[in-house]
Design an enzyme around this catalytic site. Structure first.
Site, mmCIF file in Angstrom:
data_model
loop_
_atom_site.group_PDB
_atom_site.id
_atom_site.type_symbol
_atom_site.label_atom_id
_atom_site.label_comp_id
_atom_site.label_asym_id
_atom_site.label_seq_id
_atom_site.Cartn_x
_atom_site.Cartn_y
_atom_site.Cartn_z
ATOM 1 N N ILE A 145 0.863 -1.174 0.000
ATOM 2 C CA ILE A 145 0.000 0.000 0.000
ATOM 3 C C ILE A 145 0.902 1.227 0.000
ATOM 4 O O ILE A 145 2.063 1.161 0.410
ATOM 5 C CB ILE A 145 -0.990 0.039 1.191
ATOM 6 C CG1 ILE A 145 -0.263 -0.072 2.534
ATOM 7 C CG2 ILE A 145 -2.041 -1.045 1.067
ATOM 8 C CD1 ILE A 145 -1.207 -0.011 3.740
ATOM 9 N N ASP A 146 0.379 2.345 -0.484
ATOM 10 C CA ASP A 146 1.180 3.550 -0.625
ATOM 11 C C ASP A 146 1.679 4.070 0.724
ATOM 12 O O ASP A 146 1.078 3.796 1.774
ATOM 13 C CB ASP A 146 0.362 4.657 -1.310
ATOM 14 C CG ASP A 146 -0.041 4.283 -2.723
ATOM 15 O OD1 ASP A 146 0.714 3.550 -3.375
ATOM 16 O OD2 ASP A 146 -1.116 4.734 -3.163
ATOM 17 N N LYS A 147 2.744 4.834 0.679
ATOM 18 C CA LYS A 147 3.332 5.424 1.882
ATOM 19 C C LYS A 147 2.281 6.110 2.753
ATOM 20 O O LYS A 147 2.214 5.885 3.961
ATOM 21 C CB LYS A 147 4.412 6.438 1.477
ATOM 22 C CG LYS A 147 4.916 7.309 2.618
ATOM 23 C CD LYS A 147 5.815 8.423 2.109
ATOM 24 C CE LYS A 147 6.170 9.385 3.239
ATOM 25 N NZ LYS A 147 6.981 10.532 2.755
ATOM 26 N N THR A 149 -0.974 5.830 2.673
ATOM 27 C CA THR A 149 -2.179 5.042 2.939
ATOM 28 C C THR A 149 -1.906 4.211 4.183
ATOM 29 O O THR A 149 -0.828 3.643 4.328
ATOM 30 C CB THR A 149 -2.514 4.128 1.745
ATOM 31 O OG1 THR A 149 -2.770 4.946 0.598
ATOM 32 C CG2 THR A 149 -3.740 3.280 2.028
ATOM 33 N N ARG A 250 -7.278 5.614 -5.806
ATOM 34 C CA ARG A 250 -7.009 7.040 -5.993
ATOM 35 C C ARG A 250 -7.330 7.468 -7.421
ATOM 36 O O ARG A 250 -7.964 8.512 -7.651
ATOM 37 C CB ARG A 250 -5.541 7.333 -5.651
ATOM 38 C CG ARG A 250 -5.185 6.997 -4.204
ATOM 39 C CD ARG A 250 -3.680 6.948 -3.980
ATOM 40 N NE ARG A 250 -3.076 8.264 -4.136
ATOM 41 C CZ ARG A 250 -1.764 8.484 -4.070
ATOM 42 N NH1 ARG A 250 -0.937 7.467 -3.870
ATOM 43 N NH2 ARG A 250 -1.280 9.706 -4.219
#
Length: 342
Positions: A145-147, A149, A250
């Site tokens: 998962i993104d930084k 998130t 997103r």
């Protein structure tokens, strides 16, 4: 991430050669391993199209490679004593509730201080399995998962468990639900977004949706969303992923006009819905201070345990920063109703 763009036009007399070898011969400051990773990361195009490392260059091909700046890194993951919120662990796997702001694995500009560095320290083991096709600095990772998130991640401790979990993700049998605060009120309130996702043509750090006719530029992506509650100008939604593309939620929510709140990369840090009054602008700025990242949370994760074969299911409460924003919007709606009723 900042990039330096290299453009190479293949000579007319060039014989067919693998592109990774060709670029390694042309770009002396870039190793073949980094070139292969760049191809996997979709930083290399030939005549405007993505290729694989075994593509053989042809005379007159135009090759464009985006090279990350300051990308000196030897690939060794060092253990670091960084706190981890471990919600489940056994001898085969563990489930972590990742805090917002924590990068998952080392990369350009983030060679230390990542979840993987913390993981190697926590397990006292740097010999974790690596998924085929991934670089060695992603041990144990089945998904990411993104930084900015927050939420749940499963980590594999053995190669067999990694393969089994990866197969579940590939078959879309893993249950994953996210919650997000988005701008506006989705109409319909519940729906499905079926739009291929690929690299943005102009900004290689972003992604974009493509028409089905342009599917060769992207990968199939499906997101099911439902509205939990609306607050006039923002809404709390839940998303169920049928696929797992980078930035999927997103990009998909932005594509239908409901960008995630404070998602700087996709414009969600701007006021996209609401009034022009300074008081409202100040209110939104205060919300952004409370949640200084995209308001997206990996809330639930369900899968079959690769060894015990028991169904596993985990939920993570909404983080304090996102809940704080919702509390402020709830008060905003309440004050608005009082104003019109009195």
């Amino acid at each position: 991430m900042d990039f330096e763009e290299k453009i190479i036009v293949v000579d007319e007399g060039q014989s067919p050669m693998r592109i990774d070898k060709f670029l390694a011969n042309k770009l002396f400051q870039v190793t073949r391993n980094k070139i292969q990773n760049g191809i996997k990361n979709e930083w290399v195009t030939v005549n405007g199209s993505l290729v694989k490392a075994n593509y053989k260059v042809q005379p007159s091909d135009e090759i464009i490679m985006q090279i990350p700046l300051n990308a000196e890194y030897d690939g060794v993951v060092l253990p670091e004593d960084i706190p981890l919120d471990v919600v489940y662990e056994d001898e085969y796997l563990l489930v972590i509730d990742k805090a917002p702001g924590l990068v998952v694995h080392p990369g350009t500009g983030n060679y230390t201080g990542t979840l993987v560095n913390a993981l190697v320290h926590h397990l006292q083991n740097s010999d974790l399995p690596v998924l085929p096709g991934n670089s060695m600095d992603r041990p144990g990772l089945v998904h990411r998962i993104d930084k900015d998130t927050s939420g749940l991640l499963v980590i594999a401790k053995t190669e067999a468990v990694l393969s089994h979990l990866a197969a579940q993700f590939h078959e879309h049998s893993v249950q994953r639900r996210y919650q997000a605060i988005v701008w506006g009120q989705p109409d319909p309130a519940d729906g499905t977004i079926d739009a291929p996702i690929g690299r943005h043509l102009k900004n290689r750090t972003m992604y974009a949706t493509y028409d089905q006719e342009e599917a060769e530029l992207a990968k199939n992506a499906v997101t099911h969303y439902s509205t939990i509650q609306s607050y006039y100008y923002v809404s709390l939604i839940e998303c169920r992923l049928e696929t797992g593309r980078t930035h999927q939620i997103r990009v998909h929510m932005d594509s239908i006009g409901h960008t995630i709140f404070n998602d700087e990369k996709y414009g969600g840090d701007q006021i996209l819905k609401g009034t022009v009054f300074n008081k409202y602008k100040q209110f939104v700025e205060n919300c952004i201070k409370i949640c200084p990242r995209q308001a997206l949370h990996a809330k639930s994760l369900g899968f079959v345990h690769p060894v015990t074969e028991k169904p596993m299911y985990f939920e993570s409460p909404l983080p304090a920063d996102m809940q704080g924003v919702l509390d402020k919007w709830d008060k905003y709606v309440e004050d608005r109703i009082d104003k019109f009723e009195n």
